[in-house]
Write an enzyme that holds these catalytic residues in place. Structure first.
Site, PDB file in Angstrom:
ATOM      1  N   HIS A 198       0.866  -1.179   0.000  1.00  0.00           N
ATOM      2  CA  HIS A 198       0.000   0.000   0.000  1.00  0.00           C
ATOM      3  C   HIS A 198       0.903   1.229   0.000  1.00  0.00           C
ATOM      4  O   HIS A 198       1.629   1.481   0.958  1.00  0.00           O
ATOM      5  CB  HIS A 198      -0.927   0.023   1.218  1.00  0.00           C
ATOM      6  CG  HIS A 198      -1.857   1.195   1.223  1.00  0.00           C
ATOM      7  ND1 HIS A 198      -3.130   1.142   0.682  1.00  0.00           N
ATOM      8  CD2 HIS A 198      -1.699   2.464   1.691  1.00  0.00           C
ATOM      9  CE1 HIS A 198      -3.712   2.312   0.824  1.00  0.00           C
ATOM     10  NE2 HIS A 198      -2.870   3.138   1.431  1.00  0.00           N
ATOM     11  N   CYS A 199       0.864   1.985  -1.087  1.00  0.00           N
ATOM     12  CA  CYS A 199       1.767   3.114  -1.259  1.00  0.00           C
ATOM     13  C   CYS A 199       1.181   4.353  -0.587  1.00  0.00           C
ATOM     14  O   CYS A 199       0.105   4.822  -0.980  1.00  0.00           O
ATOM     15  CB  CYS A 199       2.016   3.386  -2.739  1.00  0.00           C
ATOM     16  SG  CYS A 199       3.157   4.749  -3.044  1.00  0.00           S
ATOM     17  N   PRO A 200       1.852   4.927   0.405  1.00  0.00           N
ATOM     18  CA  PRO A 200       1.317   6.129   1.053  1.00  0.00           C
ATOM     19  C   PRO A 200       1.393   7.364   0.165  1.00  0.00           C
ATOM     20  O   PRO A 200       0.627   8.316   0.359  1.00  0.00           O
ATOM     21  CB  PRO A 200       2.199   6.273   2.297  1.00  0.00           C
ATOM     22  CG  PRO A 200       3.475   5.598   1.943  1.00  0.00           C
ATOM     23  CD  PRO A 200       3.104   4.470   1.039  1.00  0.00           C
ATOM     24  N   GLY A 203      -1.559   6.728  -2.189  1.00  0.00           N
ATOM     25  CA  GLY A 203      -2.806   6.608  -1.444  1.00  0.00           C
ATOM     26  C   GLY A 203      -3.663   5.452  -1.907  1.00  0.00           C
ATOM     27  O   GLY A 203      -4.886   5.475  -1.732  1.00  0.00           O
TER      28      GLY A 203
END
Length: 440
Positions: A198-200, A203
């Site tokens: 999950h890429c911050p 998003g």
């Protein structure tokens, strides 16, 4: 609601044995048509009637876009103007145009990655059926967490992948066995096919359907940083040659160039290192989740098919269509009925709040119409019982009181009273009035 006698249902599952008039009216009333994204159980956010799906942290996407667009605007406004005068006119304009086109390309890839279904696996309404009932029943007590989870469902299952045995886990939230390379994202609350991470910054989850665009976004961002970094240095060198000054004086004449040099240098190290890491993952056919969890450098990777075939799988294979039609209209009643009454199977642990609110709203509307009638019927039963007790002599109180205690209520009264969490009228009256002497 009650549990039918003789039905072989698990504890906690209740069905209507007989529907009252209010229940019939609720089920017969056609419910409003809602779209799939309006009943979505995950934490995603939707736009344009479900055509775009974002992660729950949408503000990070705006921040990432700002970190890309603002430096390019500063480059075009302050740095490229000097390059246009130093180089021939057409060459200087090409330098600016390339920067703008690259920025638009990077932002487009970022938006596609963030607004695309990463490969969400559809949830199941009930746990999977056990493959071997005898084996499952004998081993269910030995599985950890079996008391909290659904019965007869083991936490893992062995599947064969390219001649190797791979364990797949059971997801208690989605109520299914995750396919190989699938994992449940705790942030988006979805099981994602070929889950990478999950890429911050984006998003959004990175999975099978958007990993290609994510990698292209990362590597193109690294190239854009190098491009701006290089031409900022070219601008500083031209200023030094034109004014015959040192580096510090040139930086004072073009402070924006110095700021962009520092910014793009740090950003290039970050996105450049990330690009190299994902290029290694692509060549070895790994995901970020698998690389940190399973350590395929130590044991054999069952998905590795060679460097060239691994690269072709990511960039040349066909992206599968989404397993969801988020804009499709569904009937609330039918979905609610199918998800709440599952014959013999426990309900999903996360019932959508929207369905519950709609159903309860309809139930309260019907209950308001029948409330007065219900109260009048119950009060009639209680009132007649009290009058009968008051009119009975003391010498006949014991025998008559036993007869009234067993006075049957009508089936409709019993059913309506049970729905409102009450006992029938005669039992309630016996609890409130212990005998004829209590009326004095």
């Amino acid at each position: 609601m009650r549990k039918d006698d003789g039905d072989d249902l698990p504890d906690g599952i209740y069905v209507h044995a007989q529907h009252s008039n209010s229940d019939r009216r609720i089920m017969d009333t056609p419910g409003p048509s809602l779209r799939v994204y309006q009943l979505w159980k995950g934490n995603n956010k939707f736009c344009f009637n479900g055509r775009l799906i974002f992660g729950p942290d949408g503000k990070s996407l705006i921040l990432t876009m700002s970190l890309i667009v603002v430096p390019v605007i500063l480059f075009c406004a302050f740095v490229s103007s000097g390059l246009v005068h130093m180089y021939p006119h057409h060459i200087g304009n090409c330098i600016v145009a390339v920067a703008v086109v690259c920025a638009i390309y990077v932002v487009s890839l970022l938006f596609i990655t963030a607004s695309r279904d990463p490969g969400i696996i559809p949830r199941s309404l009930h746990p999977p059926e056990p493959e071997d009932d005898g084996y499952m029943s004998s081993m269910s007590s030995e599985w950890p967490g079996s008391q909290n989870g659904p019965p007869n469902v083991p936490p893992t299952k062995d599947v064969m992948v390219n001649g190797s045995i791979v364990k797949v886990k059971y997801c208690h939230t989605c109520m299914l066995y995750r396919p190989p390379r699938c994992s449940h994202c705790s942030i988006c609350n979805n099981c994602v096919e070929r889950f990478d991470h999950h890429c911050p910054w984006v998003g959004q989850c990175i999975g099978r359907r958007n990993y290609r665009f994510f990698f292209m976004f990362v590597i193109s961002t690294a190239m854009l940083c190098i491009y701006v970094f290089a031409f900022c240095w070219v601008n500083i060198m031209k200023i030094m040659d034109a004014n015959h000054c040192n580096l510090w004086s040139a930086l004072l004449k073009s402070p924006v160039s110095g700021i962009l040099i520092l910014y793009t240098f740090g950003a290039a190290w970050f996105v450049g290192g990330l690009s190299g890491f994902h290029l290694y993952l692509i060549c070895t056919n790994q995901t970020t989740y698998e690389n940190f969890r399973y350590r395929y450098t130590i044991k054999m990777n069952p998905y590795n098919r060679g460097c060239f075939e691994n690269i072709a799988e990511v960039f040349c294979s066909r992206i599968p269509p989404s397993k969801h039609n988020f804009g499709e209209k569904v009937k609330v009643d039918s979905v609610y009925t199918n998800s709440t009454i599952s014959l013999g199977h426990p309900m999903s642990p996360e019932m959508p709040k929207t369905r519950y609110a709609i159903e309860m709203g309809k139930r309260h509307a019907v209950a308001a119409e029948d409330l007065e009638d219900l109260q009048s019927q119950i009060e009639t039963v209680v009132g007649l019982d009290r009058l009968e007790r008051c009119g009975t002599q003391q010498r006949h109180s014991n025998s008559n009181w036993d007869q009234k205690a067993n006075w049957p209520s009508s089936p409709d009264i019993q059913m309506l009273a049970a729905e409102f969490g009450m006992e029938d009228g005669s039992t309630t009256s016996r609890q409130k009035i212990g005998g004829p002497n209590d009326l004095k």
